[in-house]
Design a protein around this motif. Sequence first.
Motif, PDB file in Angstrom:
ATOM      1  N   ASN A  13      -4.231 -12.918 -11.859  1.00 48.71           N
ATOM      2  CA  ASN A  13      -4.143 -14.270 -11.506  1.00 48.71           C
ATOM      3  C   ASN A  13      -3.198 -14.810 -10.600  1.00 48.71           C
ATOM      4  O   ASN A  13      -2.428 -13.757 -10.039  1.00 48.71           O
ATOM      5  CB  ASN A  13      -3.864 -15.262 -12.718  1.00 48.71           C
ATOM      6  CG  ASN A  13      -2.674 -15.141 -13.439  1.00 48.71           C
ATOM      7  OD1 ASN A  13      -1.846 -14.702 -13.055  1.00 48.71           O
ATOM      8  ND2 ASN A  13      -2.771 -14.925 -14.565  1.00 48.71           N
ATOM      9  N   LYS A  14      -3.091 -15.883 -10.015  1.00 49.35           N
ATOM     10  CA  LYS A  14      -2.179 -16.427  -8.909  1.00 49.35           C
ATOM     11  C   LYS A  14      -0.638 -16.104  -9.364  1.00 49.35           C
ATOM     12  O   LYS A  14      -0.115 -15.617  -8.538  1.00 49.35           O
ATOM     13  CB  LYS A  14      -2.478 -17.849  -8.456  1.00 49.35           C
ATOM     14  CG  LYS A  14      -1.525 -18.218  -7.217  1.00 49.35           C
ATOM     15  CD  LYS A  14      -2.248 -19.417  -6.867  1.00 49.35           C
ATOM     16  CE  LYS A  14      -1.778 -19.666  -5.501  1.00 49.35           C
ATOM     17  NZ  LYS A  14      -2.441 -21.125  -4.953  1.00 49.35           N
ATOM     18  N   ALA A  15      -0.263 -16.369 -10.281  1.00 50.15           N
ATOM     19  CA  ALA A  15       1.004 -16.205 -10.623  1.00 50.15           C
ATOM     20  C   ALA A  15       1.372 -14.501 -10.751  1.00 50.15           C
ATOM     21  O   ALA A  15       2.527 -14.291 -10.317  1.00 50.15           O
ATOM     22  CB  ALA A  15       1.423 -16.534 -12.405  1.00 50.15           C
ATOM     23  N   GLU A  16       0.439 -13.856 -11.155  1.00 49.65           N
ATOM     24  CA  GLU A  16       0.583 -12.298 -11.163  1.00 49.65           C
ATOM     25  C   GLU A  16       0.691 -11.663  -9.848  1.00 49.65           C
ATOM     26  O   GLU A  16       1.475 -11.006  -9.441  1.00 49.65           O
ATOM     27  CB  GLU A  16      -0.516 -11.624 -11.952  1.00 49.65           C
ATOM     28  CG  GLU A  16      -0.403 -11.862 -13.470  1.00 49.65           C
ATOM     29  CD  GLU A  16      -1.597 -11.280 -14.156  1.00 49.65           C
ATOM     30  OE1 GLU A  16      -1.487 -11.094 -15.456  1.00 49.65           O
ATOM     31  OE2 GLU A  16      -2.614 -11.346 -13.719  1.00 49.65           O
ATOM     32  N   ARG A  17      -0.146 -12.490  -8.994  1.00 51.10           N
ATOM     33  CA  ARG A  17       0.057 -11.973  -7.594  1.00 51.10           C
ATOM     34  C   ARG A  17       1.098 -12.061  -6.865  1.00 51.10           C
ATOM     35  O   ARG A  17       1.854 -11.648  -6.152  1.00 51.10           O
ATOM     36  CB  ARG A  17      -1.257 -12.738  -6.589  1.00 51.10           C
ATOM     37  CG  ARG A  17      -2.577 -12.122  -6.890  1.00 51.10           C
ATOM     38  CD  ARG A  17      -3.539 -12.325  -5.895  1.00 51.10           C
ATOM     39  NE  ARG A  17      -3.657 -13.845  -5.700  1.00 51.10           N
ATOM     40  CZ  ARG A  17      -4.442 -14.658  -6.161  1.00 51.10           C
ATOM     41  NH1 ARG A  17      -5.241 -14.537  -7.151  1.00 51.10           N
ATOM     42  NH2 ARG A  17      -4.356 -16.125  -5.852  1.00 51.10           N
ATOM     43  N   VAL A  18       1.672 -13.406  -7.258  1.00 49.79           N
ATOM     44  CA  VAL A  18       2.988 -14.006  -6.597  1.00 49.79           C
ATOM     45  C   VAL A  18       4.185 -12.990  -6.847  1.00 49.79           C
ATOM     46  O   VAL A  18       4.936 -12.624  -6.353  1.00 49.79           O
ATOM     47  CB  VAL A  18       3.341 -15.460  -6.926  1.00 49.79           C
ATOM     48  CG1 VAL A  18       4.741 -15.615  -6.731  1.00 49.79           C
ATOM     49  CG2 VAL A  18       2.389 -16.190  -6.250  1.00 49.79           C
ATOM     50  N   ASP A  19       4.183 -12.689  -8.070  1.00 49.03           N
ATOM     51  CA  ASP A  19       5.326 -11.895  -8.899  1.00 49.03           C
ATOM     52  C   ASP A  19       5.118 -10.419  -8.276  1.00 49.03           C
ATOM     53  O   ASP A  19       5.923  -9.742  -7.823  1.00 49.03           O
ATOM     54  CB  ASP A  19       5.087 -11.743 -10.175  1.00 49.03           C
ATOM     55  CG  ASP A  19       5.510 -12.908 -11.119  1.00 49.03           C
ATOM     56  OD1 ASP A  19       6.372 -13.744 -10.237  1.00 49.03           O
ATOM     57  OD2 ASP A  19       5.266 -13.111 -12.357  1.00 49.03           O
ATOM     58  N   TYR A  20       3.851  -9.888  -8.122  1.00 53.08           N
ATOM     59  CA  TYR A  20       3.735  -8.601  -7.643  1.00 53.08           C
ATOM     60  C   TYR A  20       4.189  -8.429  -6.131  1.00 53.08           C
ATOM     61  O   TYR A  20       4.611  -7.628  -5.635  1.00 53.08           O
ATOM     62  CB  TYR A  20       2.178  -8.033  -7.539  1.00 53.08           C
ATOM     63  CG  TYR A  20       1.964  -6.959  -6.956  1.00 53.08           C
ATOM     64  CD1 TYR A  20       2.258  -5.676  -7.341  1.00 53.08           C
ATOM     65  CD2 TYR A  20       1.177  -6.983  -5.593  1.00 53.08           C
ATOM     66  CE1 TYR A  20       1.838  -4.392  -6.619  1.00 53.08           C
ATOM     67  CE2 TYR A  20       0.892  -5.914  -4.950  1.00 53.08           C
ATOM     68  CZ  TYR A  20       1.255  -4.468  -5.181  1.00 53.08           C
ATOM     69  OH  TYR A  20       0.922  -3.657  -4.584  1.00 53.08           O
ATOM     70  N   ILE A  21       3.425  -9.427  -5.275  1.00 51.04           N
ATOM     71  CA  ILE A  21       3.917  -9.690  -3.892  1.00 51.04           C
ATOM     72  C   ILE A  21       5.409  -9.721  -3.811  1.00 51.04           C
ATOM     73  O   ILE A  21       6.008  -8.860  -2.708  1.00 51.04           O
ATOM     74  CB  ILE A  21       3.375 -10.496  -3.157  1.00 51.04           C
ATOM     75  CG1 ILE A  21       1.539 -10.492  -3.184  1.00 51.04           C
ATOM     76  CG2 ILE A  21       3.673 -10.900  -1.694  1.00 51.04           C
ATOM     77  CD1 ILE A  21       0.788 -11.768  -2.859  1.00 51.04           C
ATOM     78  N   PHE A  22       5.966 -10.640  -4.626  1.00 48.82           N
ATOM     79  CA  PHE A  22       7.579 -10.562  -4.060  1.00 48.82           C
ATOM     80  C   PHE A  22       8.330  -9.157  -4.660  1.00 48.82           C
ATOM     81  O   PHE A  22       9.112  -8.890  -3.897  1.00 48.82           O
ATOM     82  CB  PHE A  22       7.946 -11.746  -5.401  1.00 48.82           C
ATOM     83  CG  PHE A  22       9.488 -11.990  -5.229  1.00 48.82           C
ATOM     84  CD1 PHE A  22      10.014 -12.993  -4.311  1.00 48.82           C
ATOM     85  CD2 PHE A  22      10.423 -11.391  -6.297  1.00 48.82           C
ATOM     86  CE1 PHE A  22      11.312 -13.152  -4.256  1.00 48.82           C
ATOM     87  CE2 PHE A  22      11.621 -11.737  -6.136  1.00 48.82           C
ATOM     88  CZ  PHE A  22      12.128 -12.607  -5.053  1.00 48.82           C
ATOM     89  N   ASP A  23       8.007  -8.741  -5.766  1.00 53.50           N
ATOM     90  CA  ASP A  23       8.528  -7.268  -6.156  1.00 53.50           C
ATOM     91  C   ASP A  23       8.445  -6.526  -4.987  1.00 53.50           C
ATOM     92  O   ASP A  23       9.062  -5.648  -4.558  1.00 53.50           O
ATOM     93  CB  ASP A  23       8.016  -6.862  -7.263  1.00 53.50           C
ATOM     94  CG  ASP A  23       8.492  -7.719  -8.540  1.00 53.50           C
ATOM     95  OD1 ASP A  23       9.548  -8.541  -8.265  1.00 53.50           O
ATOM     96  OD2 ASP A  23       8.075  -7.887  -9.516  1.00 53.50           O
TER      97      ASP A  23
END
Length: 217
Positions: free
Chosen positions: A2-12
Amino acid sequence: MNKAERVDYIFDKLMQTYPEPPVPLDHFDSYSLLVAVLLSAQCTDARVNTVTPALWQLADNPFDMAKQSVADIQAIIRPCGLSPQKAKAIQGLSQILVAKHNGQVPDNFKDLEALPGVGHKTAGVVMAQAFGHPAFPVDTHIHRLAQRWGLTSGKSVEQTERDLKRLFPESAWNKLHLQIIFWGRDYCTARGCDGRVCEICTNTYPDRKHAKKLKKP
């Protein structure tokens, strides 16, 4: 994801890949950065870095640059493209810095964007990289990747900037701006990745069957 998971993955992923990203434009103070960013419009940073040493030999501060002719400036910066407009802007902003700001580059968006040739993106780069103020400058590279990664619907660079600011912590904006640019150059280029090739694209959208259609700013 989901979007929140994408944001966390991209950030990391970006933080791991580029923990301390350098500013790609060679500069030695806020003025040289301002001029270099102006020159980088529709030109590669690498090309700008080959041109600016000769420009600094001509004049490396607004007081001296304000006295130079547009023709002399243009002769040096011609390889960067759009040289008539850029030379006029460099001379003009230098004159304004001397007349209105005691030769200092202002550290606020209003005064920066009032300078010739300085738009919101250029002002944002100077605010972030010269003065350390939180900013998220969005160029066509960042606009493209943000669409591929599902972070924005991408109708304009202004919207993309608002969306990225909302998704990521303010303390990371300045670094993220550079990290996304470097990822775009190294792994997610305009021709090398269509949303189905680089590691971030394939992990955030593993089931994507077709090239991601992009909305140009």
